[in-house]
Every structure is written in structure tokens, then in C-alpha cells.
Design an enzyme around this catalytic site. Sequence first.
Site, short mmCIF file in Angstrom:
data_model
loop_
_atom_site.label_atom_id
_atom_site.label_comp_id
_atom_site.label_asym_id
_atom_site.label_seq_id
_atom_site.Cartn_x
_atom_site.Cartn_y
_atom_site.Cartn_z
CB SER A 1 -15.38 38.11 -17.52
OG SER A 1 -16.25 37.55 -16.59
CE1 TYR B 1 -19.59 40.24 -19.96
CE2 TYR B 1 -19.42 38.53 -18.27
CZ TYR B 1 -19.04 39.76 -18.78
OH TYR B 1 -18.10 40.52 -18.12
N1 LIG Z 1 -17.82 44.51 -12.63
C1 LIG Z 1 -17.46 43.23 -12.65
O1 LIG Z 1 -17.64 42.49 -11.67
C2 LIG Z 1 -16.78 42.65 -13.87
C3 LIG Z 1 -16.34 41.32 -13.80
C4 LIG Z 1 -15.73 40.77 -14.92
C5 LIG Z 1 -15.52 41.52 -16.06
N2 LIG Z 1 -15.99 42.81 -16.10
C6 LIG Z 1 -15.76 43.55 -17.34
O2 LIG Z 1 -15.13 44.78 -17.02
C7 LIG Z 1 -15.56 45.80 -17.91
C8 LIG Z 1 -16.11 46.97 -17.12
O3 LIG Z 1 -17.20 46.50 -16.35
P1 LIG Z 1 -18.06 47.44 -15.40
O4 LIG Z 1 -18.45 46.63 -14.23
O5 LIG Z 1 -17.38 48.74 -15.22
O6 LIG Z 1 -19.36 47.60 -16.32
P2 LIG Z 1 -20.21 48.90 -16.68
O7 LIG Z 1 -21.40 48.41 -17.42
O8 LIG Z 1 -20.43 49.74 -15.47
O9 LIG Z 1 -19.23 49.67 -17.66
C9 LIG Z 1 -19.17 49.44 -19.05
C10 LIG Z 1 -19.39 50.77 -19.75
O10 LIG Z 1 -19.26 50.54 -21.14
C11 LIG Z 1 -20.26 51.30 -21.81
N3 LIG Z 1 -20.52 50.63 -23.08
C12 LIG Z 1 -21.15 49.44 -23.29
N4 LIG Z 1 -21.21 49.15 -24.60
C13 LIG Z 1 -20.60 50.18 -25.24
C14 LIG Z 1 -20.34 50.47 -26.59
N5 LIG Z 1 -20.75 49.65 -27.58
N6 LIG Z 1 -19.67 51.61 -26.90
C15 LIG Z 1 -19.27 52.45 -25.94
N7 LIG Z 1 -19.49 52.23 -24.62
C16 LIG Z 1 -20.16 51.12 -24.28
C17 LIG Z 1 -21.45 51.31 -20.89
O11 LIG Z 1 -22.28 52.45 -21.11
C18 LIG Z 1 -20.79 51.34 -19.51
O12 LIG Z 1 -20.71 52.66 -19.01
C19 LIG Z 1 -16.57 45.15 -18.85
O13 LIG Z 1 -15.89 44.75 -20.02
C20 LIG Z 1 -17.03 43.93 -18.08
O14 LIG Z 1 -17.48 42.91 -18.93
C21 LIG Z 1 -16.60 43.39 -15.03
#
Ligand SMILES: NC(=O)c1ccc[n+]([C@@H]2O[C@H](COP(=O)([O-])OP(=O)(O)OC[C@H]3O[C@@H](n4cnc5c(N)ncnc54)[C@H](O)[C@@H]3O)[C@@H](O)[C@H]2O)c1
Length: 350
Positions: free
Chosen positions: A135, A160
Amino acid sequence: MKLINKKILVTGAAGFIGAALVERFLEDQVKIIGIDNFNDYYNPLLKQKRVENIERKDKKKLCKILNINLKDKNNLNQIFEDYKPDIVVNLAAQAGVRYSLENPDTYLESNLLGFLNVLEGCRNFNVEHLIYASSSSVYGGNKIMPFSEDHNVDHPLSLYAATKKSNEMLAHSYSHLFKIPSTGLRFFTVYGPFGRPDMAPMIFADAILNRKPINVFNNGDMSRDFTFISDIVDAVHKCCLKKPMSNKNFFENRPEPSTSFAPHRIFNVGSNNPINLISFIEKLEDELGISAIKKMKPMQPGDVKSTFADITKLSKWINYRPSTSFDKGIHLFANWYKDYFKSNYYRKPS
Ligand SMILES: NC(=O)c1ccc[n+]([C@@H]2O[C@H](COP(=O)([O-])OP(=O)(O)OC[C@H]3O[C@@H](n4cnc5c(N)ncnc54)[C@H](O)[C@@H]3O)[C@@H](O)[C@H]2O)c1
């Protein structure tokens, strides 16, 4: 370019980025096994809806999405055993900066223990390539703009961010010890249709349409390198096609943080175009045709003032060129939002 004859494991497949990525993989006609624990950090109906979309598009029944928690090592191992994935894309994580102040335990379980279980699966089942979500929050206290992978990221401002930086360290050690090619992607504020209800675009759209006040943190003096979902998916897909190898030119006396003697790389995935918070709100007001009621607030603990991605390295690596302008992206997002919530699937994105 297509991924041919590969089996891909996507964790967090019901999430915002995961579901969009699975849809992209379906175009390549590869076998996909998705896992997600469908937790209620935000409304799980939205996750269910994303999975329904995938199922509707998956005419050849190439994809299976299972309810598995990354922290349950035995269940996760069974997935590796049963499906023997060639490529693993780890997107499952407990996301959110502010939530990590109140619920630190879930970050340790999903982002550290869960990630270790994924690494162990890659080690024990000879996975060809691990791609994992890091991230922009790892830049923490860094104030040098734009953020480059060469900058120091030793000053996280939230738990985080600390877990995401830890993921990079853990993945590097496994790349080195077990020769697992791994690519860490630092995503910058992803937005678009089917986005996350805990992030500003959804929170603001909901408040504006319902004539409720929006909290404008740091009095609006903030900016984010908003990146449209299809550009993120494009980057992850292209990275799946290119495995990192040991960098023969790695100079150990002056080590570059994003590359290594191990087959491990780290890249920013952003749009290289920071948008000021007030301009963002104005654009959303234009799209929704309603003025926002703005409540000026101080900076939130854990937040960073600005993000701005230097994307030179990823551009060189996979010819990455974000193609959705901010105006177009917000237009697509706002249209989706109005349409989606009109159908009253669930009213409030909380
Ligand atoms: N969306 C953003 O702007 C952004 C920015 C930087 C990093 N990220 C990273 O990208 C990845 C995806 O983000 P996103 O925006 O799609 O988030 P999101 O929360 O929509 O997707 C993450 C998914 O992982 C699942 N999850 C969480 N913990 C879990 C576990 N222990 N076992 C199984 N499933 C689990 C959740 O139910 C969720 O559906 C994450 O790692 C997030 O930290 C996202």
C-alpha cells in the site's frame, strides 16, 4: 497478452480489487480459485453482489470462490493441496487506516498471520509467482514527492501501514530463502464501480445524495493519487505475466530497496496525478448535481496529508500506463453509484 494454462489463486476475491481482477482473469480463460472470508468490515452484501457478477460472466465455469479465512492454516493448505496454483495473488487483508486504531487484532490475524500462511503455501506447493498487495500507506511520514520506491519507508503512521510494510519484508525473506519469485504492489487510493464503502468516494457520494454533511479532514488540505480500478487490474494482470528474477546488477554496498539479489520486486501502482480533496468533492458534486454540506475537521490520527506515486519503475517493468483520467473515472464511478443504489440492493454503504 494472456495468461495461458495457469491456475491462479486469488485471495480476497470478493473484495473490490479481487473481484475486478477475477473478472479480468476470466477473459484469459484460466482456472481461478478465489477465497474470501466475507467479513463484515463493510456490508458483505456488496461482496456477495461482486461474486454474483463473476458467476454471471463465468460462462465456462472456470472460477470457484470459497469461504476460507487466511488465518485457518489447515483450510488454506487444503486449497493449495487441492488446486496446486501456479500463481498466487494475495489481496485479502484487513484494510483501512482509521479502523486499525480500534481493531488492531484483526490486522495481525489477516495481514500478518494470514500472509505468513500464504507464504507457507507458496513454499510448500512450489508456487511459480506470488503477487501481493502492499500500500501507498507504507510511505508514512515520508514527505518527499512523488513517492518513489527508492525512498525510505521506515516511518509508518498506522498499524495498517506497519503490517503492509511487514508483508514486504516477509515476502522478501521467503523469496530469498525459498526462491519464490514475488512482486509487491503498493496501490494508491483505488476507486471505481463496486468500490469500498469505507473509502472517501463512497462515503461522500452517499452523504451528498442524502443531503448529509461530509467530514472534510485537515480542512481540505489533503490530496490523493486516485487510481481507477481498471488501471490497477491492468497492472496486476501484467505483473502476473512477468516473474521477477534475481537482480544480477544489485549493488549490495548501495542497496536499492525495490529490487534485490532475491527474486523480489516492489512497485508503486498509482496514477501519478494527485487530486486535492476539495477538487475531488467539487467533481463529485458536479457529477451528482448536488452541493455537498462540508464540515471542516482536523487531521485524523494515522492519516497522511498527501500521496503522489512515482510510477517510473512500473512503467519500465511492464509498460504500465494508467489510461483512465480522473474526470472519466469519477464520471464512471458516480454513474455506477447512482444506478446501483437506485435499485436499493442495500441502501447505505456502511
Ligand atoms: N483499495 C485501495 O485503495 C487499496 C490501497 C492500497 C492497498 N490496498 C490493498 O489491496 C488489497 C485489496 O483491497 P480492496 O480495496 O479490494 O479491499 P477489500 O476489503 O474490498 O478486499 C479485501 C477482501 O479480503 C477479505 N479478507 C479480509 N481478511 C481476510 C482473511 N483473513 N481471510 C480471507 N479473506 C479475508 C475481505 O472479506 C475482502 O473481501 C488489500 O490488501 C488492501 O490492503 C487497497
